[in-house]
Design an enzyme around this catalytic site. Structure first.
Site, PDB file in Angstrom:
ATOM      1  N   HIS A 191       0.809  -1.216   0.000  1.00 36.52           N
ATOM      2  CA  HIS A 191       0.000   0.000   0.000  1.00 36.52           C
ATOM      3  C   HIS A 191       0.844   1.269   0.000  1.00 36.52           C
ATOM      4  O   HIS A 191       0.328   2.338  -0.314  1.00 36.52           O
ATOM      5  CB  HIS A 191      -0.933   0.003   1.220  1.00 36.52           C
ATOM      6  CG  HIS A 191      -1.996  -1.044   1.160  1.00 36.52           C
ATOM      7  ND1 HIS A 191      -3.297  -0.770   0.818  1.00 36.52           N
ATOM      8  CD2 HIS A 191      -1.944  -2.383   1.388  1.00 36.52           C
ATOM      9  CE1 HIS A 191      -4.020  -1.888   0.847  1.00 36.52           C
ATOM     10  NE2 HIS A 191      -3.216  -2.883   1.197  1.00 36.52           N
ATOM     11  N   ASP A 400       3.586   9.682  -0.750  1.00 37.30           N
ATOM     12  CA  ASP A 400       2.406   8.910  -0.365  1.00 37.30           C
ATOM     13  C   ASP A 400       2.144   7.838  -1.420  1.00 37.30           C
ATOM     14  O   ASP A 400       2.161   8.138  -2.625  1.00 37.30           O
ATOM     15  CB  ASP A 400       1.177   9.822  -0.259  1.00 37.30           C
ATOM     16  CG  ASP A 400       0.266   9.443   0.897  1.00 37.30           C
ATOM     17  OD1 ASP A 400       0.251   8.261   1.255  1.00 37.30           O
ATOM     18  OD2 ASP A 400      -0.426  10.331   1.423  1.00 37.30           O
TER      19      ASP A 400
END
Length: 489
Positions: A191, A400
Site C-alpha cells: 500500500h 504517499d
C-alpha cells in the site's frame, strides 16, 4: 451501504453496488494484514467487535461474508483474545467468516510495529532515511512476528484458498508460507511506495526482504514507478532474471508476476453521504462558524510524510504575499493522532503547533481565523461535511503511496465544485490530472498554486471536477479488487 443479499444475475454475484464475476472469487479468502478489520474488545469474557472504516475493509468485508474464510491480524489490543472469532451476518442469505487474532505482547508491538515497521521500513520506503533506525533486536522480532502470522495461515489453510497478504508489516510472510504450502496461491499488495534501489539497499536486510516478497505469485503496487523500482532492486541485489516488459521475475521453477493496481474508495458511499440532509446541515454550520469566503481543508494522520509543516509554510507565504485574502481565508487542518509513542512524531506535533501559532499570531485580528487546527480523528460523516464545505483540499504529502483523501474529496463534491491541490509525490496525481499539481518542497510555488485555486473561475472548477469525479466513479475500490483477483487467480 446497502447490500443486495443473495442476489445473482447471469452467474455474477452481487456485492455492494457492484457486480463481481463469480469466476473471480476463490473458494475462500485467507486475508492477512497487520490489523484485523474489526477492533476486538474483550470485557468480562465477552467479545465486542467494532468494524473499521478503511477502504480495504469496505471492499472486502462484504465479499468475505459471501465466500466465507478467515481474516488474520493483530487484534489491536494487548488483552488475550480467543483464537477464533466469528463475524456473523444477520441476513440468512450470507455466510459468516472468521477472524483469527494474533496476540502480541507489548514488547512485540514495541519492536515489530513501533520499531522495525515504523522506524525502519516506513521512513525508508518514504525516502526519510534520517528517521531510520536499524537495530538487530527489532529485526529479530519482526521476523518472529511474521513467523507467527505464517503459522496461523498454515494452520487455517484449505486447498483452493486464496492467501492475500497486505502491506509493509508482513514483507517476509509470502516466502514463509510458500515453504510450507508450495502449491498455494499467494497474492501480496504493497500500500505504500517502493523506493529506489539506492535507498532500499541501505537496509541491512534488503535481500531478505526481497526474498520474502518473492514467495508470492503476484505482487501488487500502487503505480508503475514503484514496480519498476522493485524490478531494479531485484536486478541489482539478486541473481533472479527479470523480464521488465512483462513485469515478471523467475524464481527457481516459479514465475512471480508484478502488477499495478491503484487503490481507490467506495465512490457511492461518499457521494451518497454527501447528499444527506444531516450532511447539508453540517456544511452550513461549518461555513457559518468559519466566517470565511474561502475555506481550505487538510485531512491527514499527523505524520512527517504528509507535508503538514511545509503546507503551513506555504500558507504563511501566501497570506504575506496576497493581503486581499487576509481575513477572508481559513485553512482547517484535521490531524489524526498517529504513533504518538515515537519521539519523531511528538517533535513533529510541537513543530506544527508552533507554526499554527505563528501564522495565527501574524494574520488574525480581522475576519476569520487563518488556521483552524484540529488534533483529533473525525468520523467519515463529519469528514464528508468538511469536504463539502471546503473550496480547496490541500493534499500536499511529501511522499504517499496513493492518498485516498483526494479521492474522498472528489467523490463528496456532487456539486462539481471544489479543487484539490495535489502533491506530485502521491500516487493519486497519476489519476487526478485535473487537480492543481504542486511540488510540496517548493513552498513558494505551492503558495502561488493555493492562491490560484482560490481565484479559479467556477466554470473551470466544474470542468475539472467533472472529469475527476468520472475517474474516481469508474475506477473505484471494487474495480481495484476485481483487477487484482483477475490477475492472481
Amino acid at each position: 451501504m446497502q447490500l443486495e443479499h443473495g442476489s445473482e444475475q447471469d452467474g455474477v454475484r452481487m456485492t455492494p453496488r457492484v457486480l463481481i464475476d463469480e469466476r473471480l472469487l476463490p473458494k475462500r479468502f485467507l486475508l492477512v494484514s497487520n490489523r484485523l478489520p474489526y477492533e476486538v474488545q474483550v470485557q468480562a469474557g465477552d467479545v465486542e467487535l467494532k468494524r473499521g472504516v478503511g477502504g480495504l475493509v469496505t471492499a472486502l468485508d462484504p465479499i468475505m461474508k459471501h465466500t466465507g474464510g478467515m481474516w488474520i491480524g493483530w487484534s489491536g489490543s494487548y488483552e488475550r483474545t480467543p483464537q477464533k472469532i466469528t463475524v456473523l451476518e444477520q441476513s440468512r442469505e450470507l455466510q459468516h467468516y472468521n477472524l483469527r487474532p494474533i496476540n502480541l505482547s507489548r514488547e512485540e508491538i514495541e519492536k515489530y510495529y513501533l520499531g522495525y515497521s515504523n522506524k525502519c521500513i516506513w521512513p525508508l520506503f518514504h525516502y526519510f532515511q534520517e528517521h531510520c533506525e536499524f537495530r538487530e533486536d527489532q529485526w529479530q522480532v519482526y521476523q518472529d512476528v511474521n513467523r507467527r502470522f505464517a503459522e496461523a495461515v498454515i494452520d487455517e489453510y484449505r486447498d483452493g484458498d486464496l492467501i492475500w497478504v497486505h502491506d509493509y508489516h508482513l514483507l517476509l510472510l509470502p516466502a514463509m508460507i510458500r515453504r510450507a504450502l508450495p502449491e498455494a496461491r499467494i497474492g501480496f499488495f504493497l500500500h505504500i511506495p517502493f523506493p529506489s534501489e539506492q535507498i532500499f539497499s541501505v537496509e541491512p536486510h534488503a535481500e531478505e526482504l526481497l526474498a520474502g516478497l518473492l514467495g508470492a505469485d503476484l505482487i501488487g503496487f500502487q503505480v508503475r514507478n514503484y514496480a519498476n523500482m522493485f524490478l531494479e532492486a531485484i536486478a541489482t541485489l539478486t541473481d533472479h532474471s527479470c523480464a521488465r516488459d512483462k513485469m515478471t521475475i523467475r524464481v527457481g521453477d516459479r514465475t512471480v508476476r508484478l502488477g499495478v493496481y491503484p487503490i481507490s474508495i467506495d465512490f457511492d458511499y461518499f457521494a451518497d453521504m454527501a447528499c444527506l440532509p444531516e450532511t447539508e446541515a453540517k456544511v452550513r454550520e461549518i461555513r457559518d462558524y468559519s466566517h470565511a469566503e474561502s475555506i481550505a481543508i487538510g485531512v491527514d494522520r499527523l505524520d512527517y510524510t504528509k507535508g503538514i509543516f511545509e503546507r503551513l509554510v506555504a500558507i504563511d507565504i501566501m497570506l504575506e504575499r496576497y493581503p486581499d485574502i487576509r481575513g477572508k481565508f481559513t485553512f482547517i487542518q484535521i490531524s489524526a493522532p498517529s504513533r504518538t509513542k515515537l519521539p519523531v512524531y511528538k517533535e513533529m506535533r510541537e513543530e506544527v503547533e508552533r507554526m499554527v501559532g505563528h501564522i495565527n499570531g501574524r494574520f488574525s485580528g480581522k475576519g476569520c481565523l487563518p488556521i483552524d487546527y484540529r488534533y483529533e480523528s473525525f468520523s467519515h460523516s463529519d469528514l464528508v461535511a468538511y469536504y463539502r464545505a471546503s473550496d480547496i483540499a490541500l493534499v500536499t504529502a511529501l511522499r504517499d503511496g496513493m492518498n485516498l483523501v483526494s479521492k474522498e474529496y472528489v467523490a463528496s463534491r456532487f456539486d462539481e465544485m471544489g479543487m484539490p491541490v495535489l502533491s506530485r509525490f502521491t500516487g493519486a496525481c497519476r489519476e487526478l490530472k485535473d487537480a492543481i499539481i504542486v511540488n510540496p518542497y517548493d513552498t513558494e510555488g505551492t503558495a502561488e498554486k493555493i492562491y490560484e485555486a482560490i481565484k479559479m473561475p467556477a466554470e473551470e472548477k466544474r470542468r475539472r471536477m467533472r472529469r475527476m469525479r468520472e475517474i474516481v466513479r469508474r475506477d473505484d475500490i471494487y474495480w481495484w479488487l476485481e483487477r487484482f483477483l483477475r490477475d492472481v487467480l
